[in-house]
Design an enzyme around this catalytic site. Structure first.
Site: not given
Length: 404
Positions: A16, A96, A125, A177
């Site tokens: 990504d 995060r 996220d 992923s």
């Protein structure tokens, strides 16, 4: 878009974020891209990252060591809270808020016009990153390419990467992923999108942090964990930092097939998503802390803490780590941990974490009272207690039966 001259990009080097660099240059009038990678324990994924980022079009790469901050400021407080989201030990969610905080610090230092991330519009996220960014930089422009570009799938991402000569470590057949840090590794996509499919635990290369229970040793592994006020301070009698304890527990848990979780969880955005998680050290740490609390917390506190742990986990999972409520709950948790000091002995065996003993100088467990042998406990006291406790039940029954 032409006003965006400099962008700080949350950069992992994965699919990504790798294609976001050329995409930003194509679609935002060729801004300077400053890549930022938070070292949260993804280990080998940092190898060659700077070369890749610059080759792909970034002007520089910051690699910021965030491990101790994540462990001490987020993970340990969450373990103390007993926070789990639908059994998920929240490895992705833990990282995060700390990464986002670092992004803002670098964006301010560099005088950036925007912060970009590679989170999809389907995931949690995006919310976690953006709420944390808004907390530290409420007027900062946020760019989320997945919500803007025409790319619809990971297959199309690979097509874009190949067309722009972006080097990849994955292929179309093994394109799970994944998200990895010191705490966990997550797997999503491909065959896992069908909940009927069993994860390929025993297939070489699927698990990265350990082995399946089927491949674990036939002999158990014993360990002891020491806690002081709910914080792990020693493993097998050796004093070490919480970060080092987690690394060592990952090793011990991984080789014993500990910490595998296969769930369909409820994402914040309303989607049910199937994920397979490896959290060997984290599963052990949670279990040890829970065992110690059984002898150190009184009943009312333990029950209320268990109830509030659901809210605590939801706040973290839903991106509200910096919210007033989470801070207030942490204050409550900290108060509950004052006497959570002691030693827990565990046995690891083929995917199981077995309680093998617990002791504490603040234990509320009294063998003299609990014994089945002779004690100072007056069993006749129970008669009056039951009569008073059961009085509402008795009165209701008398009314129902016309006895009043």
């Amino acid at each position: 878009m032409s006003e965006i001259k400099k962008v700080v990009l949350a950069y992992s080097g994965g699919l990504d974020t790798s294609i976001i660099i050329p995409w930003l240059k194509e679609n935002y009038n060729n801004p300077e891209i400053i890549a930022v990678s938070g070292n949260v324990g993804q280990v080998d994924e940092l190898d060659g990252l700077e070369e890749k980022a610059i080759k792909t079009g970034a002007s520089k790469l910051y690699v910021v060591d965030l491990m101790d901050e994540m462990v001490n400021d987020v993970i340990i407080p969450s373990v103390q809270a007993g926070a789990k989201y639908e059994e998920y030990l929240m490895g992705t969610a833990f990282a995060r808020p700390i990464i986002a905080k670092s992004l803002v610090e670098i964006a301010k230092k560099e005088g950036a016009d925007a912060i970009a991330h590679g989170c999809t519009g389907k995931g949690n996220d995006q919310v976690r990153f953006e709420l944390a960014i808004k907390h530290f930089a409420p007027t900062m422009k946020i760019i989320a390419p997945w919500r803007e570009w025409d790319i619809k799938s990971r297959e199309e991402e690979i097509d874009y990467a190949e067309a722009h000569n972006v080097p990849l470590k994955i292929n179309r057949e093994t394109n799970y992923s994944k998200d990895k840090n010191i705490w966990h590794l997550s797997h999503e996509g491909l065959d896992l999108e069908d909940p009927w499919n069993e994860p390929k635990y025993d297939e070489p290369g699927f698990l990265e942090m350990g082995v399946s229970p089927m491949q674990a040793p036939d002999a158990p592994t014993y360990l002891t964990l020491d806690f002081e006020q709910g914080v792990p301070v020693a493993l097998d009698g050796e004093k070490m930092s919480a970060t080092d304890i987690i690394w060592k527990l990952n090793e011990l848990g991984g080789k014993n097939g500990i910490g595998l979780l296969d769930i369909v969880e409820n994402r914040l955005v309303g989607i049910k998503c199937r994920g397979v998680y490896e959290t060997p050290g984290g599963a052990i740490l949670y279990k040890a802390h829970e065992v110690l609390e059984t002898i150190c917390l009184d009943k009312m506190t333990a029950h209320k803490k268990q109830e509030l742990s659901v809210t605590f986990a939801e706040l973290l999972y839903n991106g509200l780590w910096f919210s007033p409520l989470r801070k207030a709950l942490s204050a409550f948790v900290t108060e509950t941990q004052k006497n959570v000091t002691g030693t827990v002995k565990l046995k690891l065996y083929k995917g199981n974490i077995i309680n093998a003993g617990v002791k504490s100088p603040y234990s509320l467990y009294s063998e003299k009272i609990a014994t089945f042998g002779e004690s100072d406990y007056n069993q006749n006291d129970a008669t009056g207690f039951i009569n008073l406790w059961g009085l509402p039940t008795q009165v209701q029954a008398m009314l129902d039966q016309g006895l009043l």
